[in-house]
Design an enzyme around this catalytic site. Structure first.
Site, PDB file in Angstrom:
ATOM      1  N   LYS A 175       0.885  -1.184   0.000  1.00 38.70           N
ATOM      2  CA  LYS A 175       0.000   0.000   0.000  1.00 38.70           C
ATOM      3  C   LYS A 175       0.912   1.221   0.000  1.00 38.70           C
ATOM      4  CE  LYS A 175      -1.766   3.110   1.895  1.00 38.70           C
ATOM      5  NZ  LYS A 175      -1.613   4.538   1.457  1.00 38.70           N
ATOM      6  N   GLU A 249       9.610   1.574  10.702  1.00 34.46           N
ATOM      7  CA  GLU A 249      10.719   2.499  10.411  1.00 34.46           C
ATOM      8  C   GLU A 249      10.109   3.892  10.436  1.00 34.46           C
ATOM      9  OE1 GLU A 249      13.815   1.589  10.119  1.00 34.46           O
ATOM     10  OE2 GLU A 249      13.525  -0.572   9.977  1.00 34.46           O
TER      11      GLU A 249
HETATM   12  P1  NAD Z   1       2.677   8.839   7.095  1.00 38.70           P
HETATM   13  O1  NAD Z   1       2.919   8.126   8.384  1.00 38.70           O
HETATM   14  O2  NAD Z   1       1.684   9.919   7.084  1.00 38.70           O
HETATM   15  O3  NAD Z   1       2.225   7.800   5.960  1.00 38.70           O
HETATM   16  C1  NAD Z   1       2.989   6.655   5.654  1.00 38.70           C
HETATM   17  C2  NAD Z   1       2.075   5.611   5.041  1.00 38.70           C
HETATM   18  O4  NAD Z   1       1.143   5.190   6.029  1.00 38.70           O
HETATM   19  C3  NAD Z   1       1.251   6.105   3.854  1.00 38.70           C
HETATM   20  O5  NAD Z   1       1.159   5.077   2.886  1.00 38.70           O
HETATM   21  C4  NAD Z   1      -0.105   6.354   4.479  1.00 38.70           C
HETATM   22  O6  NAD Z   1      -1.166   6.248   3.552  1.00 38.70           O
HETATM   23  C5  NAD Z   1      -0.171   5.227   5.495  1.00 38.70           C
HETATM   24  N1  NAD Z   1      -1.116   5.429   6.603  1.00 38.70           N
HETATM   25  C6  NAD Z   1      -1.593   6.587   7.105  1.00 38.70           C
HETATM   26  N2  NAD Z   1      -2.469   6.333   8.101  1.00 38.70           N
HETATM   27  C7  NAD Z   1      -2.521   4.984   8.245  1.00 38.70           C
HETATM   28  C8  NAD Z   1      -3.234   4.099   9.108  1.00 38.70           C
HETATM   29  N3  NAD Z   1      -4.074   4.564  10.037  1.00 38.70           N
HETATM   30  N4  NAD Z   1      -3.042   2.772   8.987  1.00 38.70           N
HETATM   31  C9  NAD Z   1      -2.193   2.287   8.060  1.00 38.70           C
HETATM   32  N5  NAD Z   1      -1.503   3.067   7.201  1.00 38.70           N
HETATM   33  C10 NAD Z   1      -1.659   4.394   7.295  1.00 38.70           C
HETATM   34  O7  NAD Z   1       4.118   9.333   6.619  1.00 38.70           O
HETATM   35  P2  NAD Z   1       4.483  10.226   5.357  1.00 38.70           P
HETATM   36  O8  NAD Z   1       4.064  11.628   5.625  1.00 38.70           O
HETATM   37  O9  NAD Z   1       4.019   9.556   4.124  1.00 38.70           O
HETATM   38  O10 NAD Z   1       6.088  10.123   5.398  1.00 38.70           O
HETATM   39  C11 NAD Z   1       6.899  10.928   6.174  1.00 38.70           C
HETATM   40  C12 NAD Z   1       7.338  10.229   7.446  1.00 38.70           C
HETATM   41  O11 NAD Z   1       7.976   8.986   7.134  1.00 38.70           O
HETATM   42  C13 NAD Z   1       8.373  11.029   8.206  1.00 38.70           C
HETATM   43  O12 NAD Z   1       8.052  11.037   9.574  1.00 38.70           O
HETATM   44  C14 NAD Z   1       9.674  10.253   7.968  1.00 38.70           C
HETATM   45  O13 NAD Z   1      10.658  10.421   8.956  1.00 38.70           O
HETATM   46  C15 NAD Z   1       9.174   8.858   7.898  1.00 38.70           C
HETATM   47  N6  NAD Z   1      10.150   8.016   7.204  1.00 38.70           N
HETATM   48  C16 NAD Z   1      10.900   7.129   7.940  1.00 38.70           C
HETATM   49  C17 NAD Z   1      11.892   6.353   7.314  1.00 38.70           C
HETATM   50  C18 NAD Z   1      12.732   5.378   8.080  1.00 38.70           C
HETATM   51  O14 NAD Z   1      13.431   4.576   7.453  1.00 38.70           O
HETATM   52  N7  NAD Z   1      12.736   5.399   9.408  1.00 38.70           N
HETATM   53  C19 NAD Z   1      12.085   6.488   5.941  1.00 38.70           C
HETATM   54  C20 NAD Z   1      11.314   7.409   5.234  1.00 38.70           C
HETATM   55  C21 NAD Z   1      10.339   8.166   5.883  1.00 38.70           C
END
Ligand code: NAD
Length: 487
Positions: A175, A249
């Protein structure tokens, strides 16, 4: 390739027109709609999970060498289509074309890396208290994986999960983020081309709250592999309705410490790369810098000059720009909020602080790489993840103070040090409470070493052998033997 992917879901090896609503996907550099994707319905989620479950029976029983060959073929196909895939990524994410191609080629490398690991899933024989017993410890694939990914690295963050899962013998339902779904669908096309059997890889587009959450709550999904914000990671951990393996992550707020012994030119170069690459939209971005007071003024001045030299451009028209558009209004607004907060609390603007000028930038989510000095821990830029092209700088007087400031965060993903003195390097690297510490370089994650966060930055690892172990269960088989009967 984009036109073939519009409004499609990849379920059980077939490209189905989604039966639910459609979601518009914008080019963040121009705000033009590049196409629509389907919002998968609960029925389609069930179909994808059922397909992955069915495929698991045979995929998990294939010889590791066959899985290895399939992953090598996937890597070859991805590399061959790198230009077309990079274009899709730039159109939906905003990063310059050359950088997008680099990411696609790294995805291909991940395929080859895990293709090699697939044939090295070894077990152990453990000694027992008597010699008539063998304890065999073998590794078996977990089952069906739900992979949920963000938009900042739309190919690699899928690839690390996909390749490790497939090498281990798992099947997967992906997803991707709402902002960057076409890259995920393009990857699915490549799995089809590589001859990976139907149902082994499935891609469902749609919202996190609906499609992502449905995977998390699905009783037939054995593991969730999630990359994204700490807020959503916690929500996922809280909302599993059955016991599942989880790897999370999550976010970061990564510090860089520059000591008085550092090579300042190298430190500036590293700081610019890791603060602003991908417009700072990277979990391991340098968000805050602590510099030894005697060299702080020189460092800040050179950092500001280097930030001002960075070329911002529309990633399609300017493929070799240093940075492109930000992926959406949300990270841009957060960056401006952190900047306003820092300036209101006494920070000094050294570089950037505004959108680039000109017609080419008038519609997209652009911002100049920004440096603020004289920061304190009363400011958001020093204590929260900005996820944008803004870095705060603060001077320190001794190493203990630097360590205390660097560790003063709920996050523990990556940290950076520039120093030439070996004693300083040892002192700092052993005290920084982070899963990754990069010294005199800013590439905290490489393919063949474990990469993961501590504290609110998550649990579990990606990359390396450890990344594949996340998709395997141990099984202990304890066998007692009798002496063969005489004659
Ligand atoms: P996000 O958490 O908003 O979304 C990530 C994913 O989760 C998306 O596909 C989103 O649709 C999905 N999602 C949202 N709500 C959900 C739910 N209730 N249940 C299941 N899935 C759900 O993050 P973002 O804004 O897309 O990305 C930025 C964040 O990602 C930053 O905090 C960044 O640090 C983190 N990130 C971490 C790493 C790592 O390796 N630690 C790498 C890249 C990004």
């Amino acid at each position: 390739m984009l036109q073939d992917l519009v409004e499609r879901l990849f379920i059980d090896g077939s490209w189905r027109r989604g039966e639910g609503a459609h979601i518009a996907v914008e080019n963040p550099a121009t705000r033009e709609v590049i196409g629509h994707v389907a919002a998968a319905t609960p029925r389609e989620v069930d179909q994808a999970v059922a397909a992955a479950r069915k495929a698991f029976k045979t995929w998990s029983r294939r010889a590791p060498l066959e899985r290895s060959r399939a992953l090598h073929a996937l890597g070859d196909n991805i590399a061959a289509e790198a230009d077309a895939m990079a274009r899709i990524m730039t159109l939906e994410q905003g990063k310059p074309l050359n950088e997008a191609k680099g990411e696609i080629l790294k995805l291909a490398e991940a395929c080859h890396f895990y293709a090699e690991e697939a044939v090295r899933i070894h077990g152990e024989i453990v000694p027992n208290t008597t010699t008539d017993i063998d304890s065999l410890v073998v590794r078996e694939p977990i089952g069906v994986v739900g992979a949920i990914t963000p938009w900042n690295y739309p190919a690699e963050l899928i690839g690390w999960k996909l390749c490790a899962a497939l090498a281990a013998g798992c099947t997967i339902v992906i997803k991707p983020a709402e902002l960057t779904p076409f890259t995920a669908l393009a990857i699915a096309k490549m799995t089809e081309k590589a001859g990976i059997p139907a149902g082994v890889v499935n891609v469902l587009t749609g919202s996190g709250a609906e499609v992502g959450q449905a995977l998390v709550e699905h009783p037939d999904v054995d593991k969730i592999a999630f990359t994204g914000s700490s807020r959503v990671g916690l929500q996922i951990q809280r909302s599993c309705t059955t016991i599942k393996r989880l790897s999370l992550e999550l976010g970061g707020n990564c510090p860089l410490i520059v000591t008085a012994s550092a090579d300042l030119d190298a430190a500036v170069k590293g700081a610019v790369r890791r603060s602003f690459r991908n417009m700072g939209q990277i979990c391991i971005a340098i968000n805050r810098i602590y510099v030894a007071r005697p060299v702080a003024e020189t460092f800040v001045c050179r950092l500001g000059e280097a930030a001002d030299r960075l070329v911002v451009g529309n990633g399609i028209d300017t493929p070799d720009a240093d940075v492109g558009a930000m992926a959406s209004a949300e990270p841009l607004n957060k960056t401006m909020d952190h900047l306003a907060d820092a300036l209101a609390r006494g920070g000094k603007l050294i570089a950037g602080g505004r959108a680039p000028e000109g017609e080419a930038f008038s519609r997209g989510h652009f911002f100049r790489p920004t440096v603020v000095s004289d920061c304190t821990h009363a400011m958001k830029v020093m204590t929260e993840e900005t996820f944008g092209p803004l870095v705060g700088v603060m001077a320190f007087d001794n190493l203990d103070e630097a360590v205390e400031l660097a560790n003063d965060t709920p996050y523990g993903l990556a940290s950076y040090v520039y120093a030439k003195d070996a004693d300083e390097i040892r002192y700092l690297s052993s005290r920084l409470d982070y899963g990754n510490v990069a010294v005199n370089n800013v590439d905290a994650g490489i393919m063949n070493a474990p990469y993961g966060g501590r504290k609110q930055s998550g649990v579990g690892y990606e990359h390396g052998r450890e990344g594949m172990l996340e998709y395997l269960n141990f099984k202990h088989i304890r066998i007692r033997y009798d002496e063969p009967k005489a004659g």
